[in-house]
Scaffold this motif. Structure first.
Motif, PDB file in Angstrom:
ATOM      1  N   VAL A  96     -12.638  -5.994  -2.735  1.00  0.00           N
ATOM      2  CA  VAL A  96     -11.199  -4.798  -2.492  1.00  0.00           C
ATOM      3  C   VAL A  96     -10.476  -4.338  -1.472  1.00  0.00           C
ATOM      4  O   VAL A  96     -10.355  -4.385  -0.938  1.00  0.00           O
ATOM      5  CB  VAL A  96     -11.433  -2.986  -3.697  1.00  0.00           C
ATOM      6  N   ASP A  97      -9.151  -4.423  -2.120  1.00  0.00           N
ATOM      7  CA  ASP A  97      -7.792  -3.723  -0.987  1.00  0.00           C
ATOM      8  C   ASP A  97      -7.365  -2.990  -0.169  1.00  0.00           C
ATOM      9  O   ASP A  97      -6.558  -2.385   0.149  1.00  0.00           O
ATOM     10  CB  ASP A  97      -6.313  -4.274  -1.070  1.00  0.00           C
ATOM     11  N   CYS A  98      -7.803  -1.334  -1.097  1.00  0.00           N
ATOM     12  CA  CYS A  98      -7.458  -0.620  -1.311  1.00  0.00           C
ATOM     13  C   CYS A  98      -8.869   0.348  -1.886  1.00  0.00           C
ATOM     14  O   CYS A  98      -9.534   0.075  -3.134  1.00  0.00           O
ATOM     15  CB  CYS A  98      -6.381   0.308  -1.660  1.00  0.00           C
ATOM     16  N   TYR A  99      -9.350   1.513  -1.251  1.00  0.00           N
ATOM     17  CA  TYR A  99     -10.655   2.548  -1.796  1.00  0.00           C
ATOM     18  C   TYR A  99      -9.401   3.696  -1.484  1.00  0.00           C
ATOM     19  O   TYR A  99      -8.795   4.487  -0.872  1.00  0.00           O
ATOM     20  CB  TYR A  99     -11.066   2.585  -0.908  1.00  0.00           C
ATOM     21  N   LEU A 100     -10.047   4.575  -2.734  1.00  0.00           N
ATOM     22  CA  LEU A 100      -9.559   6.284  -3.225  1.00  0.00           C
ATOM     23  C   LEU A 100     -10.109   6.851  -3.286  1.00  0.00           C
ATOM     24  O   LEU A 100     -11.210   6.772  -3.549  1.00  0.00           O
ATOM     25  CB  LEU A 100      -8.764   5.831  -3.652  1.00  0.00           C
ATOM     26  N   ALA A 123      -4.605  -0.074   6.657  1.00  0.00           N
ATOM     27  CA  ALA A 123      -5.515  -1.078   7.080  1.00  0.00           C
ATOM     28  C   ALA A 123      -4.788  -2.277   7.636  1.00  0.00           C
ATOM     29  O   ALA A 123      -4.759  -2.819   8.855  1.00  0.00           O
ATOM     30  CB  ALA A 123      -6.547  -0.694   7.183  1.00  0.00           C
ATOM     31  N   VAL A 124      -4.057  -2.415   6.504  1.00  0.00           N
ATOM     32  CA  VAL A 124      -3.678  -4.036   6.390  1.00  0.00           C
ATOM     33  C   VAL A 124      -2.460  -4.481   6.087  1.00  0.00           C
ATOM     34  O   VAL A 124      -1.818  -3.410   5.484  1.00  0.00           O
ATOM     35  CB  VAL A 124      -4.533  -5.186   5.693  1.00  0.00           C
ATOM     36  N   ASP A 125      -1.613  -5.070   6.490  1.00  0.00           N
ATOM     37  CA  ASP A 125      -0.050  -5.418   6.024  1.00  0.00           C
ATOM     38  C   ASP A 125       0.235  -6.895   4.889  1.00  0.00           C
ATOM     39  O   ASP A 125       0.304  -7.527   4.984  1.00  0.00           O
ATOM     40  CB  ASP A 125       1.074  -5.722   6.850  1.00  0.00           C
ATOM     41  N   GLY A 156       0.768  -1.249  -0.203  1.00  0.00           N
ATOM     42  CA  GLY A 156      -0.277   0.483   0.187  1.00  0.00           C
ATOM     43  C   GLY A 156       0.903   1.782  -0.164  1.00  0.00           C
ATOM     44  O   GLY A 156       0.274   2.281  -0.595  1.00  0.00           O
ATOM     45  N   ALA A 157       1.697   1.230   0.827  1.00  0.00           N
ATOM     46  CA  ALA A 157       2.902   2.476   1.016  1.00  0.00           C
ATOM     47  C   ALA A 157       3.241   2.549  -0.285  1.00  0.00           C
ATOM     48  O   ALA A 157       3.604   4.172  -0.911  1.00  0.00           O
ATOM     49  CB  ALA A 157       4.061   1.888   1.846  1.00  0.00           C
TER      50      ALA A 157
END
Length: 250
Positions: free
Chosen positions: A190-194, A163-165, A143-144
Protein backbone atom coordinates in the motif's frame (compact mmCIF):
# COMPACT_ATOMS: atom_id res chain seq x y z
CA UNK A 1 -39.76 -5.76 27.29
CA UNK A 2 -36.12 -6.27 26.34
CA UNK A 3 -33.52 -7.24 28.91
CA UNK A 4 -29.82 -6.50 28.91
CA UNK A 5 -29.18 -10.24 28.69
CA UNK A 6 -31.22 -10.44 25.47
CA UNK A 7 -29.33 -7.52 23.92
CA UNK A 8 -26.00 -9.05 24.92
CA UNK A 9 -26.97 -12.41 23.41
CA UNK A 10 -27.90 -10.68 20.14
CA UNK A 11 -24.61 -8.78 20.04
CA UNK A 12 -22.57 -11.83 20.99
CA UNK A 13 -24.01 -13.75 18.04
CA UNK A 14 -23.87 -10.86 15.58
CA UNK A 15 -20.23 -10.07 16.38
CA UNK A 16 -19.09 -13.69 16.82
CA UNK A 17 -17.36 -12.98 20.12
CA UNK A 18 -16.38 -16.62 20.63
CA UNK A 19 -13.88 -16.35 17.75
CA UNK A 20 -11.74 -13.71 19.48
CA UNK A 21 -9.04 -13.97 22.12
CA UNK A 22 -9.33 -10.49 23.59
CA UNK A 23 -7.79 -8.34 26.32
CA UNK A 24 -11.12 -7.97 28.14
CA UNK A 25 -14.47 -9.75 28.44
CA UNK A 26 -16.85 -8.94 25.60
CA UNK A 27 -20.55 -8.67 26.33
CA UNK A 28 -22.54 -7.75 29.41
CA UNK A 29 -20.13 -6.36 32.02
CA UNK A 30 -22.54 -4.73 34.49
CA UNK A 31 -26.11 -6.02 34.67
CA UNK A 32 -28.92 -3.67 35.58
CA UNK A 33 -32.37 -4.86 36.54
CA UNK A 34 -34.68 -2.72 34.46
CA UNK A 35 -35.81 -3.41 30.88
CA UNK A 36 -33.98 -1.63 28.07
CA UNK A 37 -35.96 1.11 26.41
CA UNK A 38 -33.23 3.71 25.95
CA UNK A 39 -29.69 2.84 24.82
CA UNK A 40 -26.72 5.21 24.93
CA UNK A 41 -23.52 4.42 23.03
CA UNK A 42 -20.04 5.90 23.42
CA UNK A 43 -16.40 5.00 22.94
CA UNK A 44 -15.10 4.58 26.50
CA UNK A 45 -16.92 3.93 29.78
CA UNK A 46 -15.44 6.97 31.50
CA UNK A 47 -17.04 8.82 34.41
CA UNK A 48 -18.08 11.63 32.05
CA UNK A 49 -19.82 9.23 29.65
CA UNK A 50 -21.54 7.41 32.52
CA UNK A 51 -22.73 10.73 33.97
CA UNK A 52 -24.05 11.73 30.53
CA UNK A 53 -25.86 8.39 30.22
CA UNK A 54 -27.44 8.93 33.65
CA UNK A 55 -28.57 12.41 32.60
CA UNK A 56 -30.00 10.95 29.38
CA UNK A 57 -31.97 8.45 31.50
CA UNK A 58 -30.37 5.51 29.69
CA UNK A 59 -31.22 1.96 30.66
CA UNK A 60 -28.07 0.58 29.02
CA UNK A 61 -24.70 1.90 27.93
CA UNK A 62 -22.84 0.26 25.04
CA UNK A 63 -19.13 1.05 24.60
CA UNK A 64 -16.01 -0.09 22.78
CA UNK A 65 -13.72 0.30 25.80
CA UNK A 66 -15.25 -1.16 28.93
CA UNK A 67 -13.76 -2.65 32.10
CA UNK A 68 -11.78 -5.64 33.40
CA UNK A 69 -8.73 -5.50 31.14
CA UNK A 70 -5.99 -8.13 31.38
CA UNK A 71 -3.30 -7.04 33.80
CA UNK A 72 -5.63 -4.56 35.48
CA UNK A 73 -6.02 -4.70 39.26
CA UNK A 74 -9.21 -6.60 40.18
CA UNK A 75 -10.53 -4.63 43.21
CA UNK A 76 -13.38 -2.25 42.49
CA UNK A 77 -11.63 0.72 44.05
CA UNK A 78 -10.51 4.15 42.91
CA UNK A 79 -11.58 5.20 39.42
CA UNK A 80 -12.99 1.81 38.47
CA UNK A 81 -14.97 1.62 41.70
CA UNK A 82 -16.48 5.07 41.11
CA UNK A 83 -17.43 4.22 37.55
CA UNK A 84 -19.14 0.95 38.41
CA UNK A 85 -20.82 2.45 41.49
CA UNK A 86 -22.32 5.19 39.30
CA UNK A 87 -23.70 2.61 36.89
CA UNK A 88 -25.19 0.46 39.63
CA UNK A 89 -26.72 3.39 41.50
CA UNK A 90 -28.48 4.40 38.29
CA UNK A 91 -29.36 0.76 37.45
CA UNK A 92 -27.71 1.11 34.04
CA UNK A 93 -26.42 -2.01 32.29
CA UNK A 94 -23.00 -1.83 30.63
CA UNK A 95 -22.15 -3.75 27.48
CA UNK A 96 -18.67 -3.60 25.92
CA UNK A 97 -17.32 -5.02 22.67
CA UNK A 98 -13.66 -4.61 21.77
CA UNK A 99 -11.94 -6.67 19.03
CA UNK A 100 -15.20 -8.20 17.75
CA UNK A 101 -16.48 -4.68 17.10
CA UNK A 102 -13.26 -3.69 15.34
CA UNK A 103 -13.50 -6.65 13.00
CA UNK A 104 -17.18 -6.95 12.05
CA UNK A 105 -17.65 -6.62 8.26
CA UNK A 106 -20.67 -4.29 8.51
CA UNK A 107 -20.95 -2.51 11.87
CA UNK A 108 -17.27 -2.79 12.79
CA UNK A 109 -14.92 0.13 13.38
CA UNK A 110 -12.75 -0.66 10.36
CA UNK A 111 -15.69 -1.00 7.98
CA UNK A 112 -17.34 2.16 9.28
CA UNK A 113 -14.11 4.17 9.08
CA UNK A 114 -13.57 3.02 5.50
CA UNK A 115 -17.07 4.20 4.60
CA UNK A 116 -16.50 7.63 6.10
CA UNK A 117 -13.22 8.01 4.23
CA UNK A 118 -14.83 7.01 0.94
CA UNK A 119 -12.47 4.06 0.38
CA UNK A 120 -13.43 1.61 -2.35
CA UNK A 121 -13.13 -2.21 -2.31
CA UNK A 122 -12.68 -2.10 1.47
CA UNK A 123 -12.00 -5.53 2.94
CA UNK A 124 -9.93 -7.22 5.64
CA UNK A 125 -6.50 -7.96 4.20
CA UNK A 126 -6.24 -11.52 5.47
CA UNK A 127 -9.85 -12.67 5.25
CA UNK A 128 -12.58 -12.68 7.89
CA UNK A 129 -11.75 -11.23 11.31
CA UNK A 130 -8.42 -9.74 10.18
CA UNK A 131 -8.12 -6.32 11.80
CA UNK A 132 -5.94 -4.87 9.02
CA UNK A 133 -8.09 -3.59 6.15
CA UNK A 134 -7.21 -2.33 2.69
CA UNK A 135 -9.02 -0.21 0.12
CA UNK A 136 -8.59 2.26 -2.71
CA UNK A 137 -9.04 5.98 -3.01
CA UNK A 138 -11.40 6.83 -5.88
CA UNK A 139 -8.41 8.52 -7.53
CA UNK A 140 -4.74 8.88 -6.55
CA UNK A 141 -3.86 12.03 -4.62
CA UNK A 142 -0.89 13.45 -2.77
CA UNK A 143 -0.55 12.28 0.81
CA UNK A 144 -1.06 15.80 2.15
CA UNK A 145 -4.40 16.04 0.35
CA UNK A 146 -5.50 12.66 1.70
CA UNK A 147 -4.52 13.80 5.20
CA UNK A 148 -6.74 16.86 4.73
CA UNK A 149 -9.60 14.62 3.56
CA UNK A 150 -9.20 12.44 6.67
CA UNK A 151 -9.20 15.53 8.87
CA UNK A 152 -12.45 16.79 7.35
CA UNK A 153 -14.11 13.38 7.68
CA UNK A 154 -13.12 12.85 11.32
CA UNK A 155 -13.14 16.43 12.56
CA UNK A 156 -9.57 15.97 13.77
CA UNK A 157 -6.36 16.85 11.96
CA UNK A 158 -4.21 13.71 11.66
CA UNK A 159 -0.47 13.62 12.20
CA UNK A 160 0.97 12.91 8.75
CA UNK A 161 4.36 11.26 8.34
CA UNK A 162 5.15 11.91 4.68
CA UNK A 163 7.67 9.22 3.80
CA UNK A 164 7.60 9.47 0.00
CA UNK A 165 6.73 12.19 -2.50
CA UNK A 166 4.33 10.09 -4.53
CA UNK A 167 0.53 9.89 -4.90
CA UNK A 168 -1.49 7.76 -2.49
CA UNK A 169 -3.91 5.31 -4.06
CA UNK A 170 -3.98 2.05 -2.08
CA UNK A 171 -4.54 2.47 1.65
CA UNK A 172 -4.37 0.12 4.64
CA UNK A 173 -5.92 0.95 8.01
CA UNK A 174 -6.67 -0.41 11.46
CA UNK A 175 -8.48 1.70 14.03
CA UNK A 176 -7.20 2.44 17.52
CA UNK A 177 -3.69 1.71 18.75
CA UNK A 178 -2.48 -0.33 15.79
CA UNK A 179 0.62 1.59 14.72
CA UNK A 180 2.56 -1.63 15.25
CA UNK A 181 0.97 -3.12 12.13
CA UNK A 182 2.79 -0.72 9.81
CA UNK A 183 5.23 -3.40 8.63
CA UNK A 184 2.35 -5.72 7.74
CA UNK A 185 0.73 -2.86 5.86
CA UNK A 186 3.91 -2.08 3.94
CA UNK A 187 4.26 -5.74 2.97
CA UNK A 188 0.86 -5.48 1.26
CA UNK A 189 2.26 -2.86 -1.10
CA UNK A 190 0.00 0.00 0.00
CA UNK A 191 0.99 3.65 -0.34
CA UNK A 192 -0.33 4.79 3.02
CA UNK A 193 -1.17 3.23 6.38
CA UNK A 194 -3.66 4.85 8.78
CA UNK A 195 -4.29 4.06 12.42
CA UNK A 196 -5.19 5.90 15.58
CA UNK A 197 -1.94 6.37 17.46
CA UNK A 198 1.78 6.74 16.82
CA UNK A 199 4.94 5.65 18.61
CA UNK A 200 8.44 7.07 18.31
CA UNK A 201 9.60 4.18 16.15
CA UNK A 202 6.62 4.51 13.80
CA UNK A 203 8.20 7.59 12.21
CA UNK A 204 11.43 5.77 11.40
CA UNK A 205 9.61 2.70 10.13
CA UNK A 206 7.43 4.78 7.79
CA UNK A 207 10.45 6.50 6.31
CA UNK A 208 12.48 3.32 5.94
CA UNK A 209 9.59 1.28 4.56
CA UNK A 210 8.66 4.03 2.09
CA UNK A 211 5.04 4.34 3.22
CA UNK A 212 3.09 7.38 4.39
CA UNK A 213 1.58 7.10 7.86
CA UNK A 214 -1.46 8.90 9.31
CA UNK A 215 -2.11 8.92 13.06
CA UNK A 216 -5.76 9.95 12.98
CA UNK A 217 -6.64 9.50 16.65
CA UNK A 218 -7.53 6.44 18.71
CA UNK A 219 -10.84 7.94 19.79
CA UNK A 220 -11.58 9.58 16.44
CA UNK A 221 -11.13 6.35 14.46
CA UNK A 222 -13.23 4.27 16.87
CA UNK A 223 -16.36 6.40 17.21
CA UNK A 224 -18.34 4.74 14.45
CA UNK A 225 -18.69 1.05 15.30
CA UNK A 226 -20.70 1.65 18.46
CA UNK A 227 -22.96 4.04 16.54
CA UNK A 228 -23.62 1.47 13.83
CA UNK A 229 -24.20 -1.29 16.38
CA UNK A 230 -26.49 0.99 18.40
CA UNK A 231 -28.55 1.72 15.28
CA UNK A 232 -28.75 -2.02 14.57
CA UNK A 233 -30.02 -2.69 18.10
CA UNK A 234 -32.51 0.16 17.94
CA UNK A 235 -34.04 -1.33 14.80
CA UNK A 236 -33.95 -4.94 16.02
CA UNK A 237 -35.48 -4.27 19.46
CA UNK A 238 -37.47 -1.07 18.75
CA UNK A 239 -35.64 0.93 21.41
CA UNK A 240 -34.27 4.47 21.48
CA UNK A 241 -30.60 5.01 20.67
CA UNK A 242 -28.35 8.02 21.19
CA UNK A 243 -24.60 8.32 20.70
CA UNK A 244 -22.86 10.62 23.17
CA UNK A 245 -19.50 12.10 22.20
CA UNK A 246 -16.98 12.66 25.01
CA UNK A 247 -14.16 14.63 23.42
CA UNK A 248 -10.76 12.96 23.49
CA UNK A 249 -7.81 14.43 21.53
CA UNK A 250 -5.80 11.18 21.61
Amino acid sequence: MTSAVEIAAYCDQLLGVERFSDYCPNGLQVEGMRPIRRLVTGVTASERLIAAAVEAEADALLVHHGFFWKGEAAPLTGVKGRRIRALMRADISLLAYHLPLDAHPEVGNNRQLGLRLGLLDAAPSGGNDDLLWTGLLPRPMQGALFAEQVGRALGREPLHIAAVDAPVHRVAWCTGAAQGAIERAAALGVDCYLSGEIAEQTVHLARELGIDYLAAGHHATERYGVQALGAELAAAFEIEHRFIEIDNPV
